[in-house]
Enzyme design. Sequence first.
Site, short mmCIF file in Angstrom:
data_model
loop_
_atom_site.label_atom_id
_atom_site.label_comp_id
_atom_site.label_asym_id
_atom_site.label_seq_id
_atom_site.Cartn_x
_atom_site.Cartn_y
_atom_site.Cartn_z
N CYS A 381 0.86 -1.18 0.00
CA CYS A 381 0.00 0.00 0.00
C CYS A 381 0.89 1.22 0.00
O CYS A 381 2.08 1.13 0.27
CB CYS A 381 -0.92 0.04 1.22
SG CYS A 381 -0.11 0.40 2.76
N GLU A 753 -1.85 -1.80 -5.48
CA GLU A 753 -2.10 -1.79 -4.05
C GLU A 753 -3.57 -1.60 -3.71
O GLU A 753 -4.01 -1.96 -2.62
CB GLU A 753 -1.22 -0.71 -3.41
CG GLU A 753 0.26 -1.09 -3.55
CD GLU A 753 1.23 0.01 -3.24
OE1 GLU A 753 0.80 1.18 -3.23
OE2 GLU A 753 2.41 -0.29 -3.00
#
Lengths: 799, 167, 287
Positions: A381, A753
């Site tokens: 992320c 992500e």
Amino acid sequence: MNAPIDRAAALAGIGQPRLRKEDARFVQGKGRYVDDIKLPGMVHMDIVRSPLAHARIKRIDKSAALAVPGVIAVLTAEDLKPLKLHWMPTLAGDVQAVLADGKVHFQMQEVAVVIAEDRYSAADGVEAVAVEYEELPVLVDALKALEPDAPVLREDLAGKTEGAHGRRLHPNHIFTWEAGDQAAADAAFEAAPVRVEEALFYPRVHPCPLETCGCVAAFDPVRGELTTYMTSQAPHVVRTVVSMLSGLPESKVRIVSPDIGGGFGNKVGVYPGYVCAIVASIVLGRPVKWIEDRIENLSSTAFARDYHMKGELAATADGRITGLRVHVVADHGAFDAMASPSKYPAGLFHVCSGAYDIPAAYARVDGVYTNKAPGGVAYRCSFRVTEAVYLIERLIDVLAQKLNIDKAEIRMRNFIRKEQFPYRSAFGLEYDSGDYAAALRKVLDAVVYPALRAEQAAKRADPASPSLMGIGLTTFTEVVGAGPTTSCDILGVGMFDSCEIRVHPTGSAIARMGTISQGQGHQTTYAQIVATELGIPSEEVQVEEGDTSTAPYGLGTYGSRSTPVGGAAVAMAARKIHAKAKKIAAHLLEVSEADLEWELDRFKVRGDPGRSKTMKDIAWAAYHEPPPGLEPGLEAVHYYDPPNFTFPFGAYLCVVDITKATGEVQVRRFYALDDCGTRINPMIIEGQIHGGLTEGFAVAMGQKLDFDAQGNILGNTLLDYFLPTAVETPRWETDYTVTPSPHHPLGAKGVAESPHVGSIPCFSSAVADAFAHLGVTHLEMPHTAYRVWQTCRELKLAA
Amino acid sequence: MAKQLIRVKVNGRDIERAVEPRLLLVHFLREELDLTGTHIGCETSHCGACTVDLDGRSVKSCTVLAVQCDGAEVATVEGLAQGGVLHAVQEGFYQEHGLQCGFCTPGMLMRAYRLLQENPDPTEEEVRAGMSGNLCRCTGYQNIVKAVLYAAAKLREAHKAEEKIAA
Amino acid sequence: MIPPAFDYHAPTSVGEAIGLLARLGGDARVLAGGHSLLPMMKLRFAQPGHLVDLNRISALRGIREEGGVIRIGAMTTEHELIAFRLLQEKLPLLPEAARQIGDPQVRNRGTLGGDLAHGDPANDHPAIAIALDATFVLEGPKGPRTVKAEDFFLGLYLTALAEDEILTEIRAAPFAPGTGWAYDKLKRKTGDWATAAAAVVLRLEAGKVAYARIALTNVAATALRAVDAEQALLGRPLDEAAIRDAMARARAICDPAEDLRGDAAYKTAMAGEMLRRALGHAAERCR
């Protein structure tokens, strides 16, 4: 072959599901990963680690280890001290012990290294190093770190009331970081008829790529040059750090990231093992290999999350959110080794107002030390975006439940509307583009949402039903592609990225990049961008990255920045070449540039379709007969400084069935719609989404690095740490919309992500939803059968 | 702890080596024979990255001793392609985007190769169960399953064609 | 993770293996499939000076029926337990359990004897052997002796096997016609040990339970035979009341250790739930 449609197909440019260029070597076992590298005279390093979480080192006895056949040397902090390398700076402005200096701060901390002729002898040597410890009280619970009588961890910081990010409030306090407008948020809460709050713990997890971390450091004493092959997601930054630490000029340090077996954030940081291997190589004058084992990887290299969050929403009676307040206690472990843009100690957590138009918001994050491994990386992320999205997505569900408004409906009421973009959030981020409502509508239609709710209602009405049904929903936005150099840097180096393209005389090309693939397929997709921009078939475009001696300086691949930043650099470098090519074409065709138009792979004379020059013709001419006054050659470099982040988004829906008697959760359906703007290679995008969803599933349903009261890490092998197999992994349904980024040269946003960030709260939403009719608002991850059963039992659903 | 002489046929090649009894098969392949296609991911026999074929059965080479392979035949990913032509499982992984970082891929391929000999016409469920000793962190398995089914179909076709020629 | 150095012995007969064990004493460990022992050695929890590898003793492999008894060589792999038609026909509980152990590669190495002799309550075969009322053949310097499965498991990693003995054969009677069976195992994922599991062998006559044998995995220091639960079923129709009764009695004998799979309460409850599932599956197969 001359029809444009055939030529476009031959280019295999943007938008084509081009098969991957890198696969040929991987399917034949010819990838070159760091542990595959074998250099003449190479020796092996292994690490002595602390069995205790907090203890003073009384004595280290190397003698037995040095007597083990094959062992060459044993190094401790004492040996590194003369070189001033026993401590090293972290990416977050803290320092970290390279080898424990007088005391250990977490279990599995590096205490000494053993160098031996082969890895078997090195392992025997590690067994033979005797370390005497004196135990100290252990701090495991981050929420107790700031208590007056909490054990003090970092004696090296004694008396330092200022850290890298301002005032420290306690010896175990690292930083306070604030965003938004506290007064405005407080006012919104005072005026609000409806308020909800929820405490949410996001457990410590680990990215756990299938390949662990490692390096081969090779110092050449004759030339004074250091080459290090390393599993690094950011080789150029590592070169800078190594140069600063070692005193070697940056020109004499070469970092090479070879093929990398997955990174997911785990391979961004600089670890003690790398430093020790480099030191050992310099000291011994021989190449030194260090490869982590899995237990070391899970126990000592960077973890992710470990956020204790408290969030509140203020709203009107009809569910319009008017305010958001958040407080986070962030457990950074024993050293603040968070990998994030330097000015953002909580990363981009301030995207926590999500996809919603929230007028007033305030967030505060306090970082603390505990006796656990250091880190705080972004696990698939952008920096702390997973935590932020988890927070807002859980909170809006809680609000919906309180107001008895459907989860989909409350989102529709609060979305930032399409016409509001570019949209400045209450936290000051400028969202580039989005159409959240359209995405959600498409998902609801695809799954026939009302029918699912009807089925659920019927099940809830039947007390004899052995199972519960939950429907999860998330509508998230990410913030990726760090980032504008005005705000984003790593150790002072701006977070631009770069591309250098050379078109060869015969018309093929090479593109060298500052990023580094760990499975994302850069060799394939970057070539597609060049193909579209320059009309050179992607098959004839070689992409190279990872070698700091040949690639232009770049900040690397993490935080979904390759396409938003690196991909943009490719386009911009190509456009420089395109502009020069146009001059050459004009010269060759004896017309002015204004008379030329571009078509796929050639410049045509406007109104005279018979006259044209292909990029191949132009490339030859660039080396053979450049126009007077124009430099020969056809190449360009571009360092792309993004004007803003990009904001990919998505709408996900999940249906789970829960067996009351055992707590088993079965994912019946997962529908993921992603919008990453312009889609460069749809096949690769879908693959990235499958992978991200699977990692999200693993986090939500089973991953957690737990510790006992003594600071012993629990479950640090793949027996316990949950990596699902093909049997446990759900089937994924994917979908998309396309909302280009207005500021990216290609309109692309980054994608890999999103599925991780978006899916985790969706699983939690589904599991909590299964119990929502019984008053449950939130359940902590991971949603293992054991934990879900405990809820069932509390609610008298299970015996 | 004296070294012991072993004779092993690896990818069709006869090998004779003196090895320490504790030498793991995976290290024998990677370090002694430079067959680095076989990878190490967990060392506790969970991840399957080190999967090779040992006397016609898939095994995790991190949990087999090299001395145990004396007299045995071992096949690794390097032995899959024949005469420069990719094996159907290799082609399947390429065509169906069954890999990303490539680290699990050799183990996946070797397991898929053996699975399709054990069960030439598997269902999706059977592929998932048959591949459940191999972890992948990148793909989410969906395309790996497709890749194995692709290879299965291709191998069945080839088999049919061979039978036709034989007839 | 590198195992410590050791000497390696690969006997080709049981006699040779026993001789080695007698000679090498406590410093020797028997190597079967190696999927428990080798990881333990890599972690350096086990550091034997000698390994006696049984893999080259062909007499320890294979499955045959002799004199109305199924005899299974201790070195028969999990994969072979699944593949052998004789077991599928006559002792189908064994392949059913084997399918739930490890993963395909692990089942190619892991052996029935290794799983049993390790004495690990988390292993699946102990409960299966107890449910089958199996007999183990142990061979040592004084020759072979037999021990009932129920009497073999003495405690955590503790069995009736002496240091110089080898488990050579597992014997069990084939199922009588009409026998139902099931092994239901709750686990976190492929390759995991049971959070709890239940093995059931069942026969119904005229709608009532005529025979029941129940054993539980990983809910105490050894696999458990749930005698009280069996008693609760005998002579009764397998209805909800009887099942609940059996579950309660099975739970009553559980004494599991807490770990990441769950606490004692969960594991105990799951032993009951697995028993419910196994009884249901076994009953379906009785017909």
